[in-house]
Design a protein around this motif. Structure first.
Motif, PDB file in Angstrom:
ATOM      1  N   TYR A 398      -4.846   8.008  -6.173  1.00  0.00           N
ATOM      2  CA  TYR A 398      -3.594   7.025  -5.166  1.00  0.00           C
ATOM      3  C   TYR A 398      -3.217   9.123  -4.349  1.00  0.00           C
ATOM      4  CZ  TYR A 398       0.433   6.644  -1.778  1.00  0.00           C
ATOM      5  OH  TYR A 398       1.288   6.962  -0.781  1.00  0.00           O
ATOM      6  N   GLU A 399      -2.881   9.622  -6.031  1.00  0.00           N
ATOM      7  CA  GLU A 399      -2.467  11.162  -6.132  1.00  0.00           C
ATOM      8  C   GLU A 399      -3.548  12.142  -4.842  1.00  0.00           C
ATOM      9  OE1 GLU A 399       0.110  12.545  -6.213  1.00  0.00           O
ATOM     10  OE2 GLU A 399       0.868  10.417  -7.023  1.00  0.00           O
ATOM     11  N   THR A 400      -5.087  11.651  -5.380  1.00  0.00           N
ATOM     12  CA  THR A 400      -6.122  11.476  -4.570  1.00  0.00           C
ATOM     13  C   THR A 400      -6.718  12.036  -3.005  1.00  0.00           C
ATOM     14  OG1 THR A 400      -7.455  11.752  -6.838  1.00  0.00           O
ATOM     15  CG2 THR A 400      -8.544  12.461  -5.360  1.00  0.00           C
ATOM     16  N   ASP A 401      -6.824   9.874  -2.864  1.00  0.00           N
ATOM     17  CA  ASP A 401      -6.680   9.868  -1.340  1.00  0.00           C
ATOM     18  C   ASP A 401      -6.118   8.867  -1.896  1.00  0.00           C
ATOM     19  OD1 ASP A 401      -8.456   8.955   0.593  1.00  0.00           O
ATOM     20  OD2 ASP A 401     -10.032   9.133   0.101  1.00  0.00           O
ATOM     21  N   ARG A 402      -4.683   8.882  -1.262  1.00  0.00           N
ATOM     22  CA  ARG A 402      -3.877   8.145  -0.193  1.00  0.00           C
ATOM     23  C   ARG A 402      -4.388   6.846   0.436  1.00  0.00           C
ATOM     24  NH1 ARG A 402       1.831  10.615  -0.176  1.00  0.00           N
ATOM     25  NH2 ARG A 402       2.183  11.901  -2.048  1.00  0.00           N
ATOM     26  N   SER A 403      -4.967   7.841   0.856  1.00  0.00           N
ATOM     27  CA  SER A 403      -5.787   6.633   2.779  1.00  0.00           C
ATOM     28  C   SER A 403      -6.224   5.419   2.068  1.00  0.00           C
ATOM     29  CB  SER A 403      -6.356   7.377   4.181  1.00  0.00           C
ATOM     30  OG  SER A 403      -7.742   7.956   3.453  1.00  0.00           O
ATOM     31  N   ILE A 404      -7.711   5.864   0.981  1.00  0.00           N
ATOM     32  CA  ILE A 404      -8.601   4.375   0.047  1.00  0.00           C
ATOM     33  C   ILE A 404      -7.446   3.919  -0.609  1.00  0.00           C
ATOM     34  CG2 ILE A 404     -10.497   4.659  -0.655  1.00  0.00           C
ATOM     35  CD1 ILE A 404     -11.098   5.526   1.530  1.00  0.00           C
ATOM     36  N   ALA A 405      -6.495   4.270  -0.798  1.00  0.00           N
ATOM     37  CA  ALA A 405      -5.617   3.503  -2.232  1.00  0.00           C
ATOM     38  C   ALA A 405      -5.389   2.623  -1.549  1.00  0.00           C
ATOM     39  CB  ALA A 405      -5.169   4.149  -2.556  1.00  0.00           C
ATOM     40  N   ARG A 406      -4.527   3.414  -0.527  1.00  0.00           N
ATOM     41  CA  ARG A 406      -3.830   2.208   0.280  1.00  0.00           C
ATOM     42  C   ARG A 406      -4.303   0.343   1.276  1.00  0.00           C
ATOM     43  NH1 ARG A 406      -0.454   6.356   3.495  1.00  0.00           N
ATOM     44  NH2 ARG A 406       1.591   6.543   2.278  1.00  0.00           N
ATOM     45  N   ILE A 407      -6.128   1.116   1.524  1.00  0.00           N
ATOM     46  CA  ILE A 407      -6.866   0.628   1.833  1.00  0.00           C
ATOM     47  C   ILE A 407      -6.562  -0.580   0.973  1.00  0.00           C
ATOM     48  CG2 ILE A 407      -8.657  -0.086   2.250  1.00  0.00           C
ATOM     49  CD1 ILE A 407      -8.671   2.332   4.265  1.00  0.00           C
ATOM     50  N   ILE A 408      -7.779  -0.007  -0.158  1.00  0.00           N
ATOM     51  CA  ILE A 408      -7.925  -0.803  -1.464  1.00  0.00           C
ATOM     52  C   ILE A 408      -6.685  -1.794  -1.000  1.00  0.00           C
ATOM     53  CG2 ILE A 408      -8.409  -0.876  -3.874  1.00  0.00           C
ATOM     54  CD1 ILE A 408      -9.865   1.477  -3.173  1.00  0.00           C
ATOM     55  N   LEU A 409      -5.275  -1.393  -2.028  1.00  0.00           N
ATOM     56  CA  LEU A 409      -3.707  -2.293  -2.319  1.00  0.00           C
ATOM     57  C   LEU A 409      -3.826  -3.528  -1.302  1.00  0.00           C
ATOM     58  CD1 LEU A 409      -1.435  -2.221  -4.014  1.00  0.00           C
ATOM     59  CD2 LEU A 409      -0.391  -0.640  -2.986  1.00  0.00           C
ATOM     60  N   VAL A 410      -3.788  -2.934   0.155  1.00  0.00           N
ATOM     61  CA  VAL A 410      -4.059  -3.904   1.154  1.00  0.00           C
ATOM     62  C   VAL A 410      -4.883  -4.876   1.186  1.00  0.00           C
ATOM     63  CG1 VAL A 410      -3.854  -4.656   3.704  1.00  0.00           C
ATOM     64  CG2 VAL A 410      -2.613  -2.610   2.782  1.00  0.00           C
ATOM     65  N   VAL A 411      -5.869  -4.925   1.167  1.00  0.00           N
ATOM     66  CA  VAL A 411      -6.945  -5.893   0.567  1.00  0.00           C
ATOM     67  C   VAL A 411      -7.103  -6.579  -0.308  1.00  0.00           C
ATOM     68  CG1 VAL A 411      -9.259  -6.271   0.430  1.00  0.00           C
ATOM     69  CG2 VAL A 411      -8.961  -4.213   2.260  1.00  0.00           C
ATOM     70  N   LEU A 412      -6.392  -6.188  -1.495  1.00  0.00           N
ATOM     71  CA  LEU A 412      -6.207  -6.771  -2.646  1.00  0.00           C
ATOM     72  C   LEU A 412      -5.498  -7.925  -3.131  1.00  0.00           C
ATOM     73  CD1 LEU A 412      -8.170  -4.902  -5.843  1.00  0.00           C
ATOM     74  CD2 LEU A 412      -8.950  -6.603  -4.310  1.00  0.00           C
ATOM     75  N   LEU A 413      -3.586  -7.067  -2.117  1.00  0.00           N
ATOM     76  CA  LEU A 413      -2.752  -7.868  -2.136  1.00  0.00           C
ATOM     77  C   LEU A 413      -2.906  -9.087  -1.531  1.00  0.00           C
ATOM     78  CD1 LEU A 413       0.387  -4.969  -1.934  1.00  0.00           C
ATOM     79  CD2 LEU A 413      -0.106  -7.072  -3.663  1.00  0.00           C
ATOM     80  N   VAL A 414      -3.657  -8.990  -0.401  1.00  0.00           N
ATOM     81  CA  VAL A 414      -4.050  -9.865   0.994  1.00  0.00           C
ATOM     82  C   VAL A 414      -4.813 -11.236  -0.043  1.00  0.00           C
ATOM     83  CG1 VAL A 414      -5.238 -10.790   3.196  1.00  0.00           C
ATOM     84  CG2 VAL A 414      -4.234  -8.469   3.073  1.00  0.00           C
ATOM     85  N   THR A 415      -5.984  -9.997  -0.533  1.00  0.00           N
ATOM     86  CA  THR A 415      -7.181 -11.910  -0.937  1.00  0.00           C
ATOM     87  C   THR A 415      -6.418 -12.320  -1.999  1.00  0.00           C
ATOM     88  OG1 THR A 415      -8.021 -10.155  -1.456  1.00  0.00           O
ATOM     89  CG2 THR A 415      -8.802 -10.828   0.220  1.00  0.00           C
ATOM     90  N   THR A 416      -5.567 -12.021  -2.869  1.00  0.00           N
ATOM     91  CA  THR A 416      -5.360 -12.319  -3.928  1.00  0.00           C
ATOM     92  C   THR A 416      -3.879 -13.511  -3.403  1.00  0.00           C
ATOM     93  OG1 THR A 416      -5.796 -10.402  -5.404  1.00  0.00           O
ATOM     94  CG2 THR A 416      -4.290 -11.834  -6.278  1.00  0.00           C
ATOM     95  N   THR A 417      -3.376 -13.334  -2.467  1.00  0.00           N
ATOM     96  CA  THR A 417      -1.628 -14.143  -1.942  1.00  0.00           C
ATOM     97  C   THR A 417      -2.510 -14.974  -2.278  1.00  0.00           C
ATOM     98  OG1 THR A 417      -0.751 -11.363  -2.021  1.00  0.00           O
ATOM     99  CG2 THR A 417       0.144 -14.046  -0.275  1.00  0.00           C
ATOM    100  N   LEU A 418      -3.568 -14.538  -0.054  1.00  0.00           N
ATOM    101  CA  LEU A 418      -4.278 -16.188  -0.338  1.00  0.00           C
ATOM    102  C   LEU A 418      -5.186 -17.002  -1.090  1.00  0.00           C
ATOM    103  CD1 LEU A 418      -6.626 -14.778   2.975  1.00  0.00           C
ATOM    104  CD2 LEU A 418      -3.835 -16.079   3.474  1.00  0.00           C
ATOM    105  N   TYR A 419      -5.476 -16.477  -2.326  1.00  0.00           N
ATOM    106  CA  TYR A 419      -6.300 -17.415  -3.425  1.00  0.00           C
ATOM    107  C   TYR A 419      -5.152 -18.371  -3.897  1.00  0.00           C
ATOM    108  CZ  TYR A 419      -8.952 -17.899  -7.696  1.00  0.00           C
ATOM    109  OH  TYR A 419      -9.884 -19.354  -8.354  1.00  0.00           O
ATOM    110  N   ALA A 420      -4.140 -16.636  -4.315  1.00  0.00           N
ATOM    111  CA  ALA A 420      -2.786 -18.016  -5.283  1.00  0.00           C
ATOM    112  C   ALA A 420      -2.049 -18.929  -4.480  1.00  0.00           C
ATOM    113  CB  ALA A 420      -1.648 -16.660  -5.809  1.00  0.00           C
ATOM    114  N   GLY A 421      -1.886 -18.931  -3.080  1.00  0.00           N
ATOM    115  CA  GLY A 421      -1.276 -19.629  -2.574  1.00  0.00           C
ATOM    116  C   GLY A 421      -2.443 -21.249  -2.110  1.00  0.00           C
ATOM    117  N   ALA A 422      -3.590 -21.449  -2.135  1.00  0.00           N
ATOM    118  CA  ALA A 422      -4.315 -22.183  -2.240  1.00  0.00           C
ATOM    119  C   ALA A 422      -4.118 -22.916  -3.476  1.00  0.00           C
ATOM    120  CB  ALA A 422      -5.732 -22.035  -2.337  1.00  0.00           C
ATOM    121  N   GLY A 423      -4.189 -22.360  -4.477  1.00  0.00           N
ATOM    122  CA  GLY A 423      -4.361 -22.370  -5.726  1.00  0.00           C
ATOM    123  C   GLY A 423      -2.972 -22.976  -6.558  1.00  0.00           C
TER     124      GLY A 423
END
Length: 456
Positions: A398-423
């Motif tokens: 995040y200290e090196t490239d905030r924009s890419i780090a934020r994209i990674i975080l958002v994508v993983l938060l959304v997909t993991t939340t959906l997967y957890a919700g299905a579970g």
């Protein structure tokens, strides 16, 4: 000693209070963990999810029956023969259910409960005991599980914070909360959850020992590590946490070889660990190390390597995919590989990071190298280790490239939340409940049903 204990508890309370005060997002992470861990915790009650869950709750009943009907040395011998105390859950769930046993005594139901607890068939036992007892027992023990999971999430946050910063702690804690492997384990009475909590405490104490060189952290880690092993033998990875921490502290001295020679510290630590393991496993205390080697180590190993047709590592890979979901599995794998690359190529690392990697390497080596057939809960202890490494890597990135780090975080938060919700949805719609409803509506009153002896 009592004053010292109070001071330690006060210190823990102050640390938790300061974290909640300094990081407003932490309370929301704790609430998230509480919600997903406690959601539909009553599923299948008063039925049990697995026969293993039934044994965890039934062990205190068995102990009570032997001690009440025939108190004395003979009762202890019979308890050992019946293997009523295979791990420390006998103590934990016995203490948790103690108020319920007191209530039974006060209401005059003790003789009835003690009598039926001697039933040979698990199925007969479940049907003989009143439903309210199973409901109360499962409610208490499952909510205890939830508390342990939420506490584990906080410890993950604390470890991530002392390793890197609060951002790393938040990332690790959130993804630990949303890991389906952690969520599912929170919904079933087991030995894995207390083992996970204690192992994370050992990891934290190991890191603090490296940072402060305070030997009290090392000795406390030995005692807690022994308790973790008493719950879950694979929590023995905590030994590698402590060993790595001990070596790191020694090599940082001007005379590393001399610093490694600390017989008093190592002897005290070994004694604390061994005594805690012995006392923590009732059957080990009653039957000796031969029982542990034959029944838990050799016997357990044989059962885990029984799937000769399963390729080495396949079952482990499936377990991690089930426990984390594909996107988060890719994310934590990337974090681990990037961390290893940085350490090997750039020689840039901190002691706590090495402790994590050594412990994780041992854990993965055992599972991928030796075991062939196991379930998702077997990899539970390593899931927070993966999210901690990932949290540190993403926070640094995040200290090196905030924009890419934020994209990674958002994508993983959304997909993991959906997967957890299905579970989580699966808890509300268990096929076994549908089968029970079908039998109730379609089967004849005098119909015969075949059941497995260990499935109530």
């Amino acid at each position: 000693m009592k004053i010292k204990g109070c001071l330690y508890l006060r210190k823990i309370w102050n640390t938790v209070h300061n974290d909640l005060k300094s990081d407003p997002l932490l309370r929301y992470i704790v609430i998230l963990s509480l919600l997903v861990s406690a959601f539909w915790f009553w599923w299948r009650m008063p039925n049990f999810v697995t026969s293993d869950e039934f044994r965890r709750v039934g062990q205190p009943m068995k102990v009570a029956r032997f001690l009440i009907t025939d108190p004395g040395p003979d009762a202890i011998r019979r308890l050992a023969e019946e293997e009523a105390g295979r791990d420390a859950t006998t103590y934990l769930h016995g203490l948790a259910l103690f108020p319920l046993f007191v209530l039974i005594v006060l209401t005059g139901k003790l003789d009835t409960l003690v009598g039926v607890s001697g039933a040979e068939s698990v199925f007969d036992l479940w049907n003989s005991v009143p439903g309210w007892f199973w409901m109360a027992s499962l409610t208490i023990t499952r909510l205890l599980n939830v508390i342990l999971v939420v506490s584990s999430v906080y410890i993950v946050y604390r470890i991530g914070t002392v390793l890197t910063d609060r951002r790393a702690g938040r990332i690790a804690a959130v993804f630990t909360s949303l890991s389906l492997g952690v969520i599912h384990t929170a919904h079933e009475v087991n030995e894995d959850t207390p083992g996970l909590f204690l192992l994370l405490v050992v990891l934290y104490l190991s890191i603090r020992y490296v940072q402060t060189e305070n030997q009290q952290y090392f000795l406390a880690g030995c005692a807690v590590g022994g308790a973790a092993i008493a719950f879950k033998l694979t929590a023995g990875v905590g030994v590698f946490f402590l060993a790595t921490a001990f070596v790191l502290v020694a090599i940082d001295k001007s005379k590393p070889v001399v610093a490694l020679w600390q017989p008093r510290l190592l002897t005290y630590g070994l004694l604390l660990g061994v005594v805690t393991i012995y006392v923590g496993i009732p059957n080990l205390l009653l039957r000796g190390p031969e029982w542990l080697i034959e029944s838990r180590i050799i016997g357990g190993q044989a059962s885990k390597t029984a799937g000769a047709g399963i390729p080495i590592g396949y079952s482990a890979a499936v377990a991690y995919l089930n426990g984390l979901g594909l996107p988060l599995t890719i994310g934590v794998t990337t974090g681990v590989l990037a961390t290893v690359r940085r350490i090997t190529l750039e020689r840039e690392y901190i002691g706590g990071e090495l402790i994590l990697l050594v412990g994780l390497s041992v854990y993965l080596g055992v599972y991928f190298g030796l075991w062939r057939d196991f379930r998702t809960h077997h990899v539970l202890l390593s899931l927070p280790l993966l999210t901690l490494i990932f949290g540190r890597w993403l926070s640094m990135y995040y200290e090196t490239d905030r924009s890419i780090a934020r994209i990674i975080l958002v994508v993983l938060l959304v997909t993991t939340t959906l997967y957890a919700g299905a579970g989580l949805y699966q808890f509300t719609n268990d096929p076994r409940d549908e089968a029970a409803d079908w039998l109730e509506s379609e089967a004849d009153p005098d119909a015969t049903v075949a059941v497995f002896s260990n499935s109530p």
